[in-house]
Design an enzyme around this catalytic site. Structure first.
Site, PDB file in Angstrom:
ATOM      1  N   GLY A  10       0.828  -1.211   0.000  1.00 53.48           N
ATOM      2  CA  GLY A  10       0.000   0.000   0.000  1.00 53.48           C
ATOM      3  C   GLY A  10       0.857   1.253   0.000  1.00 53.48           C
ATOM      4  N   GLY A  13      -0.547   4.546  -1.442  1.00 48.99           N
ATOM      5  CA  GLY A  13      -1.686   5.193  -0.795  1.00 48.99           C
ATOM      6  C   GLY A  13      -1.251   6.340   0.107  1.00 48.99           C
ATOM      7  N   GLN A  14      -2.227   6.957   0.756  1.00 45.38           N
ATOM      8  CA  GLN A  14      -1.931   8.091   1.648  1.00 45.38           C
ATOM      9  C   GLN A  14      -0.898   7.726   2.721  1.00 45.38           C
ATOM     10  OE1 GLN A  14      -4.754  10.942   4.104  1.00 45.38           O
ATOM     11  NE2 GLN A  14      -4.557   9.046   5.246  1.00 45.38           N
ATOM     12  N   ALA A  86      -5.065  -2.306   1.061  1.00 46.42           N
ATOM     13  CA  ALA A  86      -6.449  -2.719   1.289  1.00 46.42           C
ATOM     14  C   ALA A  86      -7.352  -2.062   0.258  1.00 46.42           C
ATOM     15  CB  ALA A  86      -6.912  -2.286   2.682  1.00 46.42           C
ATOM     16  N   GLN A  87      -8.524  -2.638   0.053  1.00 47.83           N
ATOM     17  CA  GLN A  87      -9.630  -1.897  -0.567  1.00 47.83           C
ATOM     18  C   GLN A  87     -10.175  -1.115   0.621  1.00 47.83           C
ATOM     19  OE1 GLN A  87     -12.183   0.080  -1.400  1.00 47.83           O
ATOM     20  NE2 GLN A  87     -13.618  -1.451  -0.664  1.00 47.83           N
ATOM     21  N   SER A 129      -8.555  -1.041  11.958  1.00 49.11           N
ATOM     22  CA  SER A 129      -9.342   0.182  11.769  1.00 49.11           C
ATOM     23  C   SER A 129     -10.411   0.383  12.840  1.00 49.11           C
ATOM     24  CB  SER A 129     -10.023   0.096  10.396  1.00 49.11           C
ATOM     25  OG  SER A 129     -11.019   1.077  10.297  1.00 49.11           O
ATOM     26  N   GLU A 131     -13.149   1.463  12.182  1.00 42.58           N
ATOM     27  CA  GLU A 131     -14.399   1.066  11.528  1.00 42.58           C
ATOM     28  C   GLU A 131     -14.911  -0.260  12.112  1.00 42.58           C
ATOM     29  OE1 GLU A 131     -16.087   2.892   9.339  1.00 42.58           O
ATOM     30  OE2 GLU A 131     -17.492   1.422   8.517  1.00 42.58           O
ATOM     31  N   TYR A 153     -16.363  -3.973   4.525  1.00 41.08           N
ATOM     32  CA  TYR A 153     -14.980  -3.542   4.809  1.00 41.08           C
ATOM     33  C   TYR A 153     -14.614  -3.833   6.257  1.00 41.08           C
ATOM     34  CZ  TYR A 153     -11.233  -0.250   6.066  1.00 41.08           C
ATOM     35  OH  TYR A 153     -10.085   0.322   6.570  1.00 41.08           O
ATOM     36  N   HIS A 183      -7.755   9.162   9.682  1.00 42.32           N
ATOM     37  CA  HIS A 183      -6.688  10.156   9.565  1.00 42.32           C
ATOM     38  C   HIS A 183      -6.600  10.616   8.122  1.00 42.32           C
ATOM     39  CE1 HIS A 183      -5.119   6.048   9.607  1.00 42.32           C
ATOM     40  NE2 HIS A 183      -4.309   6.429   8.647  1.00 42.32           N
TER      41      HIS A 183
HETATM   42  P1  NAP Z   1      -5.411   4.145   0.579  1.00 41.14           P
HETATM   43  O1  NAP Z   1      -4.902   5.527   0.335  1.00 41.14           O
HETATM   44  O2  NAP Z   1      -6.715   3.734   0.007  1.00 41.14           O
HETATM   45  O3  NAP Z   1      -4.273   3.124   0.054  1.00 41.14           O
HETATM   46  C1  NAP Z   1      -4.525   1.764  -0.108  1.00 41.14           C
HETATM   47  C2  NAP Z   1      -3.313   1.116  -0.747  1.00 41.14           C
HETATM   48  O4  NAP Z   1      -3.563  -0.286  -0.930  1.00 41.14           O
HETATM   49  C3  NAP Z   1      -2.950   1.675  -2.142  1.00 41.14           C
HETATM   50  O5  NAP Z   1      -1.558   1.761  -2.234  1.00 41.14           O
HETATM   51  C4  NAP Z   1      -3.488   0.603  -3.072  1.00 41.14           C
HETATM   52  O6  NAP Z   1      -2.831   0.543  -4.301  1.00 41.14           O
HETATM   53  C5  NAP Z   1      -3.168  -0.634  -2.244  1.00 41.14           C
HETATM   54  N1  NAP Z   1      -3.880  -1.836  -2.696  1.00 41.14           N
HETATM   55  C6  NAP Z   1      -5.214  -1.978  -2.902  1.00 41.14           C
HETATM   56  N2  NAP Z   1      -5.507  -3.232  -3.313  1.00 41.14           N
HETATM   57  C7  NAP Z   1      -4.313  -3.886  -3.381  1.00 41.14           C
HETATM   58  C8  NAP Z   1      -3.949  -5.205  -3.743  1.00 41.14           C
HETATM   59  N3  NAP Z   1      -4.863  -6.122  -4.130  1.00 41.14           N
HETATM   60  N4  NAP Z   1      -2.632  -5.559  -3.685  1.00 41.14           N
HETATM   61  C9  NAP Z   1      -1.706  -4.655  -3.319  1.00 41.14           C
HETATM   62  N5  NAP Z   1      -1.995  -3.383  -2.968  1.00 41.14           N
HETATM   63  C10 NAP Z   1      -3.275  -3.009  -3.003  1.00 41.14           C
HETATM   64  O7  NAP Z   1      -5.475   3.855   2.144  1.00 41.14           O
HETATM   65  P2  NAP Z   1      -4.803   4.655   3.380  1.00 41.14           P
HETATM   66  O8  NAP Z   1      -5.747   5.717   3.815  1.00 41.14           O
HETATM   67  O9  NAP Z   1      -3.397   4.970   3.055  1.00 41.14           O
HETATM   68  O10 NAP Z   1      -4.878   3.528   4.506  1.00 41.14           O
HETATM   69  C11 NAP Z   1      -3.835   2.585   4.663  1.00 41.14           C
HETATM   70  C12 NAP Z   1      -4.380   1.364   5.379  1.00 41.14           C
HETATM   71  O11 NAP Z   1      -4.879   1.735   6.649  1.00 41.14           O
HETATM   72  C13 NAP Z   1      -5.530   0.648   4.686  1.00 41.14           C
HETATM   73  O12 NAP Z   1      -5.402  -0.726   4.953  1.00 41.14           O
HETATM   74  C14 NAP Z   1      -6.766   1.206   5.368  1.00 41.14           C
HETATM   75  O13 NAP Z   1      -7.833   0.287   5.265  1.00 41.14           O
HETATM   76  C15 NAP Z   1      -6.253   1.354   6.782  1.00 41.14           C
HETATM   77  N6  NAP Z   1      -6.860   2.391   7.603  1.00 41.14           N
HETATM   78  C16 NAP Z   1      -6.946   3.666   7.131  1.00 41.14           C
HETATM   79  C17 NAP Z   1      -7.475   4.655   7.938  1.00 41.14           C
HETATM   80  C18 NAP Z   1      -7.579   6.077   7.451  1.00 41.14           C
HETATM   81  O14 NAP Z   1      -8.342   6.844   8.069  1.00 41.14           O
HETATM   82  N7  NAP Z   1      -6.845   6.467   6.427  1.00 41.14           N
HETATM   83  C19 NAP Z   1      -7.911   4.340   9.242  1.00 41.14           C
HETATM   84  C20 NAP Z   1      -7.788   3.028   9.691  1.00 41.14           C
HETATM   85  C21 NAP Z   1      -7.244   2.062   8.864  1.00 41.14           C
HETATM   86  P3  NAP Z   1      -3.323   1.437  -5.572  1.00 41.14           P
HETATM   87  O15 NAP Z   1      -2.599   2.747  -5.422  1.00 41.14           O
HETATM   88  O16 NAP Z   1      -2.866   0.629  -6.735  1.00 41.14           O
HETATM   89  O17 NAP Z   1      -4.816   1.578  -5.478  1.00 41.14           O
HETATM   90  N1  GDD Z   2     -17.066   9.422   1.483  1.00 41.61           N
HETATM   91  C1  GDD Z   2     -18.100  10.193   1.795  1.00 41.61           C
HETATM   92  N2  GDD Z   2     -18.662  10.977   0.841  1.00 41.61           N
HETATM   93  N3  GDD Z   2     -18.569  10.176   3.061  1.00 41.61           N
HETATM   94  C2  GDD Z   2     -19.592  10.990   3.369  1.00 41.61           C
HETATM   95  C3  GDD Z   2     -20.197  11.833   2.436  1.00 41.61           C
HETATM   96  C4  GDD Z   2     -19.714  11.816   1.097  1.00 41.61           C
HETATM   97  O1  GDD Z   2     -20.200  12.510   0.211  1.00 41.61           O
HETATM   98  N4  GDD Z   2     -21.164  12.531   3.071  1.00 41.61           N
HETATM   99  C5  GDD Z   2     -21.177  12.142   4.343  1.00 41.61           C
HETATM  100  N5  GDD Z   2     -20.232  11.202   4.544  1.00 41.61           N
HETATM  101  C6  GDD Z   2     -19.967  10.494   5.809  1.00 41.61           C
HETATM  102  C7  GDD Z   2     -19.980   8.972   5.678  1.00 41.61           C
HETATM  103  O2  GDD Z   2     -21.328   8.492   5.642  1.00 41.61           O
HETATM  104  C8  GDD Z   2     -19.211   8.588   6.944  1.00 41.61           C
HETATM  105  O3  GDD Z   2     -20.078   8.545   8.042  1.00 41.61           O
HETATM  106  C9  GDD Z   2     -18.230   9.737   7.132  1.00 41.61           C
HETATM  107  O4  GDD Z   2     -18.665  10.795   6.259  1.00 41.61           O
HETATM  108  C10 GDD Z   2     -16.789   9.398   6.823  1.00 41.61           C
HETATM  109  O5  GDD Z   2     -16.724   8.761   5.561  1.00 41.61           O
HETATM  110  P1  GDD Z   2     -15.317   8.477   4.819  1.00 41.61           P
HETATM  111  O6  GDD Z   2     -14.522   9.722   4.747  1.00 41.61           O
HETATM  112  O7  GDD Z   2     -15.631   7.775   3.539  1.00 41.61           O
HETATM  113  O8  GDD Z   2     -14.539   7.546   5.850  1.00 41.61           O
HETATM  114  P2  GDD Z   2     -14.994   6.266   6.706  1.00 41.61           P
HETATM  115  O9  GDD Z   2     -15.123   6.714   8.134  1.00 41.61           O
HETATM  116  O10 GDD Z   2     -16.141   5.579   6.096  1.00 41.61           O
HETATM  117  O11 GDD Z   2     -13.739   5.296   6.541  1.00 41.61           O
HETATM  118  C11 GDD Z   2     -12.403   5.796   6.694  1.00 41.61           C
HETATM  119  O12 GDD Z   2     -11.988   5.643   8.031  1.00 41.61           O
HETATM  120  C12 GDD Z   2     -11.891   4.291   8.502  1.00 41.61           C
HETATM  121  C13 GDD Z   2     -11.441   4.352   9.969  1.00 41.61           C
HETATM  122  O13 GDD Z   2     -12.528   4.556  10.794  1.00 41.61           O
HETATM  123  C14 GDD Z   2     -11.516   4.985   5.715  1.00 41.61           C
HETATM  124  O14 GDD Z   2     -10.241   5.569   5.691  1.00 41.61           O
HETATM  125  C15 GDD Z   2     -11.375   3.544   6.154  1.00 41.61           C
HETATM  126  O15 GDD Z   2     -10.405   2.886   5.329  1.00 41.61           O
HETATM  127  C16 GDD Z   2     -10.893   3.547   7.624  1.00 41.61           C
HETATM  128  O16 GDD Z   2     -10.722   2.224   8.075  1.00 41.61           O
END
Ligand code: NAP
Ligand code: GDD
Length: 329
Positions: A10, A13-14, A86-87, A129, A131, A153, A183
């Site tokens: 990953g 990704g971010q 991850a997806q 997560s 989530e 998810y 984050h």
């Molecule tokens: P992100 O920006 O969506 O990045 C996901 C990464 O996974 C990308 O590099 C993507 O590659 C790669 N990936 C997807 N499917 C893959 C596969 N089949 N094989 C190999 N690589 C694959 O996510 P992020 O926000 O950086 O989050 C990083 C991790 O933390 C994720 O596992 C996410 O679920 C978890 N997480 C995130 C948050 C948050 O708030 N950001 C919070 C809790 C947990 P591509 O660039 O090719 O799509």
């Molecule tokens: N994406 C999105 N788009 N969300 C919206 C919108 C919209 O137009 N309007 C309201 N929301 C609300 C969603 O319903 C959700 O309650 C909240 O905004 C946050 O949505 P996301 O930013 O898509 O994040 P998430 O909380 O569902 O998931 C993220 O955080 C998880 C950790 O708690 C992702 O980064 C996950 O990968 C991560 O695990």
């Protein structure tokens, strides 16, 4: 002196981008797993944005392809593995539940198996997560709070979470989970609500759009900055014993209030531009998340450094520049 080697799945990704920067600054040799894309020129845009693309070594692989992971681990022989792939978009997980289970759930088992077979002495971080708390069982969620996943998810992440613990307990491997709350950053994917808002604010401010269409404005999230959170990942893997940690700011905010902050940063009123569209609602919602990061504070010495206000300002400013320069990210 030979550099410590880390492998990040990953990496495009971010979090992968911010973690690469942190590890490079700390003297690591950073390797990453990248899946094949027909748009290879766009794949490394986040690493380029942070100025670290040339300092990372990328390997062709996919979490669903065990042999690719075995080959990569065998050639890199990392001391630390950060499994961030991850997806990760919750809403898409209802449209693609099987794929989400395969990548976000079983893909982690592939990584754990590859590590057990090839480099069992390595240290393994799993991106768990908040989530997974879903329909929250306690008003403030800690490592002790029960899980109640509300999306494909979250269910996949919960499976991966327990597999990570299972490999620690069954095979005595150094594997752990960081249970990270939401984050964000200027490198957040555009489909997530915070970045959708800051990009929308920039477009409206620059006269390219006149409204922002969102879903549930009452949902509350504990939002921190990705730059701070990748530091916690690294700190976890530096501990003598593997353990699981919650990472959060301990403050929760509605999507509505996030909009207010973002619009007011450019002197506009959110109410004049935000429209609610039911199409953005989810089949089931996580209404509120609020983390208790006391364990990470006490045992790792970690604390969130960036306030929500500072992060919103940084994201809006970055999007103003990007929209003006017609950059894609
Ligand atoms: P992100 O920006 O969506 O990045 C996901 C990464 O996974 C990308 O590099 C993507 O590659 C790669 N990936 C997807 N499917 C893959 C596969 N089949 N094989 C190999 N690589 C694959 O996510 P992020 O926000 O950086 O989050 C990083 C991790 O933390 C994720 O596992 C996410 O679920 C978890 N997480 C995130 C948050 C948050 O708030 N950001 C919070 C809790 C947990 P591509 O660039 O090719 O799509
Ligand atoms: N994406 C999105 N788009 N969300 C919206 C919108 C919209 O137009 N309007 C309201 N929301 C609300 C969603 O319903 C959700 O309650 C909240 O905004 C946050 O949505 P996301 O930013 O898509 O994040 P998430 O909380 O569902 O998931 C993220 O955080 C998880 C950790 O708690 C992702 O980064 C996950 O990968 C991560 O695990």
């Amino acid at each position: 002196m030979t550099k410590k080697r880390a492998l990040i799945t990953g990496i495009t990704g971010q979090d992968g981008a911010y973690l690469s920067k942190l590890l490079i600054e700390n003297g690591y040799e950073v390797h990453g797993v990248v899946r094949r894309s027909a748009s290879a020129d766009l794949v490394c845009s986040r690493l380029i944005w942070l100025g670290v693309a040339d300092e990372t070594v990328l390997h062709d692989g996919d979490l669903t392809d065990l042999s690719s992971l075995i080959r990569i681990l065998d050639s890199v022989k990392p001391a630390e593995i950060y499994n961030l792939a991850a997806q990760s978009f919750v809403k898409s997980s209802w449209q693609q539940p099987y794929l989400t289970g395969l990548v976000t759930g079983l893909g982690v088992t592939n990584m754990l198996e590859a590590m057990r077979l090839v480099c069992p002495e390595a240290r393994f971080y799993q991106a768990s997560s908040s989530e997974m708390y879903g329909q929250v069982q306690e008003p403030i969620q800690s490592e002790k709070t029960s899980f109640y996943p509300r999306s494909p998810y979250a269910a996949a992440k919960l499976y991966a979470h327990w597999m990570t613990i299972n490999y620690r307990e069954s095979f005595n491997l150094y594997t752990l989970n960081g249970i990270l709350f939401n984050h964000e950053s200027p490198l957040r994917g555009i489909e997530f609500v915070t970045r959708k808002i800051t990009d929308g604010v920039a477009r409206i401010k620059l006269g390219l759009s006149d409204e922002l269409s969102l879903g549930n404005l009452e949902a509350k999230r504990d939002w921190g900055h990705a730059r701070d959170y990748v530091k916690a990942m690294w700190m976890m893997l530096q501990q003598d014993q593997p353990d699981d940690y919650v990472v959060a700011t301990q403050r929760t905010t509605t999507v509505r209030d996030f909009c207010t902050l973002a619009f007011s940063h450019v002197g506009l009123k959110a109410d004049d531009y935000v429209r609610v569209d039911k199409r953005h609602f989810r089949p089931s919602e996580v209404d509120v998340l609020l983390g208790d990061a006391s364990k990470a504070h006490d045992k790792l010495g970690w604390k969130a450094e960036t306030t929500l206000e500072e992060m919103v300002a940084e994201m809006v400013d970055a999007d103003l520049v990007r929209v003006q320069q017609k950059e894609h990210l």
